[in-house]
Motif scaffolding. Structure first.
Motif, PDB file in Angstrom:
ATOM      1  N   ALA A   1       0.961  -1.218  -0.011  1.00 51.23           N
ATOM      2  CA  ALA A   1       0.074   0.110   0.217  1.00 51.23           C
ATOM      3  C   ALA A   1       0.946   1.313  -0.014  1.00 51.23           C
ATOM      4  N   ALA A   2       1.668   1.400   0.980  1.00 53.64           N
ATOM      5  CA  ALA A   2       2.621   2.489   0.939  1.00 53.64           C
ATOM      6  C   ALA A   2       3.392   2.595  -0.478  1.00 53.64           C
ATOM      7  N   VAL A   3       4.005   1.726  -0.997  1.00 55.62           N
ATOM      8  CA  VAL A   3       4.773   1.729  -2.129  1.00 55.62           C
ATOM      9  C   VAL A   3       3.809   2.224  -3.468  1.00 55.62           C
ATOM     10  N   ALA A   4       2.577   1.854  -3.463  1.00 54.04           N
ATOM     11  CA  ALA A   4       1.482   2.362  -4.229  1.00 54.04           C
ATOM     12  C   ALA A   4       1.398   3.868  -4.163  1.00 54.04           C
ATOM     13  N   GLY A   5       1.202   4.372  -3.089  1.00 51.02           N
ATOM     14  CA  GLY A   5       1.227   5.733  -2.791  1.00 51.02           C
ATOM     15  C   GLY A   5       2.530   6.465  -3.276  1.00 51.02           C
ATOM     16  N   GLY A   6       3.412   5.693  -3.010  1.00 49.72           N
ATOM     17  CA  GLY A   6       4.785   6.356  -3.442  1.00 49.72           C
ATOM     18  C   GLY A   6       5.760   6.805  -2.151  1.00 49.72           C
ATOM     19  N   VAL A   7       6.959   6.471  -2.265  1.00 48.66           N
ATOM     20  CA  VAL A   7       7.751   6.620  -1.105  1.00 48.66           C
ATOM     21  C   VAL A   7       9.215   6.953  -1.464  1.00 48.66           C
ATOM     22  N   ASP A   8       9.945   7.358  -0.665  1.00 51.62           N
ATOM     23  CA  ASP A   8      11.299   8.038  -0.920  1.00 51.62           C
ATOM     24  C   ASP A   8      12.281   6.871  -0.580  1.00 51.62           C
ATOM     25  N   VAL A   9      11.975   6.141   0.462  1.00 55.86           N
ATOM     26  CA  VAL A   9      12.944   5.141   1.104  1.00 55.86           C
ATOM     27  C   VAL A   9      11.993   4.113   1.300  1.00 55.86           C
ATOM     28  N   LEU A  10      12.196   2.611   0.870  1.00 56.27           N
ATOM     29  CA  LEU A  10      11.745   1.442   1.607  1.00 56.27           C
ATOM     30  C   LEU A  10      12.624   0.702   2.120  1.00 56.27           C
ATOM     31  N   LYS A  11      12.478   0.324   3.459  1.00 56.08           N
ATOM     32  CA  LYS A  11      13.505  -0.823   4.073  1.00 56.08           C
ATOM     33  C   LYS A  11      12.397  -1.879   4.386  1.00 56.08           C
TER      34      LYS A  11
ATOM     35  N   CYS B   1      17.763  -8.504  -6.111  1.00 55.19           N
ATOM     36  CA  CYS B   1      17.715  -7.399  -7.023  1.00 55.19           C
ATOM     37  C   CYS B   1      16.796  -7.105  -7.926  1.00 55.19           C
ATOM     38  N   ALA B   2      16.167  -8.246  -8.199  1.00 56.57           N
ATOM     39  CA  ALA B   2      14.931  -8.147  -9.344  1.00 56.57           C
ATOM     40  C   ALA B   2      13.987  -7.862  -8.549  1.00 56.57           C
ATOM     41  N   ALA B   3      13.571  -8.289  -7.316  1.00 58.63           N
ATOM     42  CA  ALA B   3      12.457  -7.767  -6.801  1.00 58.63           C
ATOM     43  C   ALA B   3      12.828  -6.157  -6.169  1.00 58.63           C
ATOM     44  N   MET B   4      13.846  -5.648  -5.824  1.00 62.56           N
ATOM     45  CA  MET B   4      14.055  -4.281  -5.661  1.00 62.56           C
ATOM     46  C   MET B   4      13.791  -3.432  -6.977  1.00 62.56           C
ATOM     47  N   ARG B   5      14.161  -3.906  -8.038  1.00 64.29           N
ATOM     48  CA  ARG B   5      13.811  -3.242  -9.338  1.00 64.29           C
ATOM     49  C   ARG B   5      12.334  -3.173  -9.577  1.00 64.29           C
ATOM     50  N   SER B   6      11.698  -4.183  -9.307  1.00 64.14           N
ATOM     51  CA  SER B   6      10.333  -4.348  -9.262  1.00 64.14           C
ATOM     52  C   SER B   6       9.424  -3.101  -8.260  1.00 64.14           C
ATOM     53  N   LEU B   7       9.963  -3.240  -7.127  1.00 63.52           N
ATOM     54  CA  LEU B   7       9.497  -2.138  -6.086  1.00 63.52           C
ATOM     55  C   LEU B   7       9.840  -1.017  -6.515  1.00 63.52           C
ATOM     56  N   ARG B   8      10.979  -0.652  -7.345  1.00 65.46           N
ATOM     57  CA  ARG B   8      11.186   0.667  -7.796  1.00 65.46           C
ATOM     58  C   ARG B   8      10.179   1.078  -8.782  1.00 65.46           C
ATOM     59  N   SER B   9      10.066   0.040  -9.645  1.00 65.60           N
ATOM     60  CA  SER B   9       9.227   0.645 -10.732  1.00 65.60           C
ATOM     61  C   SER B   9       7.761   0.750 -10.161  1.00 65.60           C
ATOM     62  N   ARG B  10       7.128   0.153  -9.041  1.00 65.80           N
ATOM     63  CA  ARG B  10       6.034   0.340  -8.534  1.00 65.80           C
ATOM     64  C   ARG B  10       5.809   1.626  -7.540  1.00 65.80           C
ATOM     65  N   GLY B  11       6.927   2.421  -7.364  1.00 67.33           N
ATOM     66  CA  GLY B  11       6.570   3.612  -6.677  1.00 67.33           C
ATOM     67  C   GLY B  11       7.686   3.799  -5.433  1.00 67.33           C
ATOM     68  N   ALA B  12       8.641   2.903  -5.170  1.00 70.83           N
ATOM     69  CA  ALA B  12       9.762   3.099  -4.128  1.00 70.83           C
ATOM     70  C   ALA B  12      11.026   3.846  -4.821  1.00 70.83           C
ATOM     71  N   GLU B  13      11.498   4.960  -4.552  1.00 70.24           N
ATOM     72  CA  GLU B  13      12.611   5.460  -5.321  1.00 70.24           C
ATOM     73  C   GLU B  13      13.802   4.911  -4.950  1.00 70.24           C
ATOM     74  N   CYS B  14      14.129   4.531  -3.378  1.00 69.94           N
ATOM     75  CA  CYS B  14      15.078   3.798  -3.154  1.00 69.94           C
ATOM     76  C   CYS B  14      14.733   2.374  -1.992  1.00 69.94           C
ATOM     77  N   VAL B  15      15.361   1.412  -2.391  1.00 71.30           N
ATOM     78  CA  VAL B  15      15.018   0.149  -1.601  1.00 71.30           C
ATOM     79  C   VAL B  15      16.476  -0.367  -0.687  1.00 71.30           C
ATOM     80  N   ILE B  16      16.144  -0.665   0.494  1.00 69.17           N
ATOM     81  CA  ILE B  16      17.127  -1.389   1.172  1.00 69.17           C
ATOM     82  C   ILE B  16      16.687  -2.570   1.660  1.00 69.17           C
ATOM     83  N   VAL B  17      17.333  -3.629   1.419  1.00 70.81           N
ATOM     84  CA  VAL B  17      17.046  -5.197   1.992  1.00 70.81           C
ATOM     85  C   VAL B  17      18.021  -5.795   2.851  1.00 70.81           C
ATOM     86  N   THR B  18      17.718  -5.651   4.030  1.00 67.37           N
ATOM     87  CA  THR B  18      18.600  -6.349   5.000  1.00 67.37           C
ATOM     88  C   THR B  18      18.456  -7.999   4.971  1.00 67.37           C
TER      89      THR B  18
END
Length: 332
Positions: A168-178, A199-216
């Motif tokens: 939901a948050a990514v659909a609204g648009g976010v600057d950073v998703l952790k 890396c493929a999942a992060m690219r997908s999340l960026r295409s959906r509305g997250a400008e930056c993604v960090i995965v621990t």
């Protein structure tokens, strides 16, 4: 004015029993994701506003505990059961005795808290959206609306969410998703935690509305993805006392860096240091600011992907759209 505003819809009253030479030692604190993030931000020198709903008896206790930590609290009060847990750590490991997520938030409380967040977001311009402990406390859709509206009024939005709330948050648009690799697995975004799949999942999340993604990735290096590509971030492996709250400390470190004018890519170094130190302590969302500053010097990064292919694909897509628009104009 605060540096950061945190959306913490349902803080937790935490009771932890530990062993002591003279007998049992009982610790009572405010907790929950937003509180742990706020605590680390305070340790890093940030002024923080916490926006929350405080429920019933536990809410009255939480009010004093939160304010005693030097946090600015803007709250909505209501009757009912609040979130709380009791943990037994006398044997060294946490053992859950009681865990209560509290009553779901009603329309009135959600509307009041929403208005508070917009007002405070207009002031700080840097907002963290955190989640409650329980799945049924509030609708996931709330996070889409908040992320979208906060960015509309000029605030930067950082989220540390999973599942439906993350979507939901990514659909609204976010600057950073952790997010963690375990949460990506649970969401079905990856089938196994390989670097390629993440890396493929992060690219997908960026295409959906997250400008930056960090995965621990637990003890493995974290992965960070922005418009410049993918970065591997490695922190020293320190002796672990308690892993709880490490991800929230990492998020807080990134937010602290952004508050000081750094880009998310620069701020992830501070985040990695804060998260690495948190595991050495019993307290969640705690670390010594001086130690965090020194540990930053030991954080290493490696370029996994320079983003050239993704940028080229983006240019190709834009050119195809422009060509289609030109053809459509010619057909008119």
């Amino acid at each position: 004015m605060s540096d950061v505003t945190i959306y913490a819809p349902s803080p937790i009253l935490t009771v932890t029993v530990e062993d002591h030479p003279s007998g049992n030692e009982v610790h009572v604190h405010a907790g929950g994701q937003g509180v742990w993030q706020a605590r680390m931000l305070r340790r890093l020198g940030m002024e923080v506003t916490l926006c929350a709903v405080l429920s019933g008896e536990t809410g009255g206790v939480l009010r004093h505990l939160i304010e005693d930590e030097g946090l600015r609290l803007v709250s909505v009060a209501r009757e009912g059961r609040g979130a709380a847990y009791v943990h037994d750590r006398r044997a060294g490991e946490r053992r859950e005795i009681v865990a209560e997520q509290g009553d779901p938030l009603g329309r009135h409380e959600l509307d009041e808290l929403y208005s508070v967040m917009i007002r405070e977001g207009l002031e700080t311009k840097l907002v963290v959206l955190s989640g409650p402990a329980g799945d049924d406390v509030l609708p996931a859709e709330t996070y889409r609306r908040l992320a979208s509206d906060l960015r509309t009024v000029g605030a930067r939005v950082v989220v540390d969410l999973a599942g439906d709330r993350m979507d939901a948050a990514v659909a609204g648009g976010v600057d950073v998703l952790k997010v963690s690799h375990e949460e990506l697995l649970d969401a079905g975004l990856i089938s196994e935690p390989t670097e390629e799949e993440i890396c493929a999942a992060m690219r997908s999340l960026r295409s959906r509305g997250a400008e930056c993604v960090i995965v621990t990735r637990a003890s493995d290096p974290s992965l960070f993805h922005d418009e410049h590509g993918v970065l591997e971030v490695t922190a020293p492996q320190l002796e672990t006392t308690d892993t709880h709250g490490a991800g929230d400390s990492l998020t807080a470190g990134i937010v602290a860096g952004m508050s000081r004018g750094q880009s998310a890519r620069e701020a992830v170094i501070l985040g990695a240091a804060a998260g690495a130190l948190n595991v050495t302590r019993h307290g969640l969302g705690t670390a010594d600011a001086g130690a965090v500053a020194k540990l930053q010097e030991l954080i290493t990064t490696r370029i996994v992907d320079d983003g050239a292919e993704e940028r080229a694909e983006g240019r190709s897509n834009r050119e195809s759209t422009d060509d289609a628009d030109t053809r459509a104009e010619g057909d008119e």
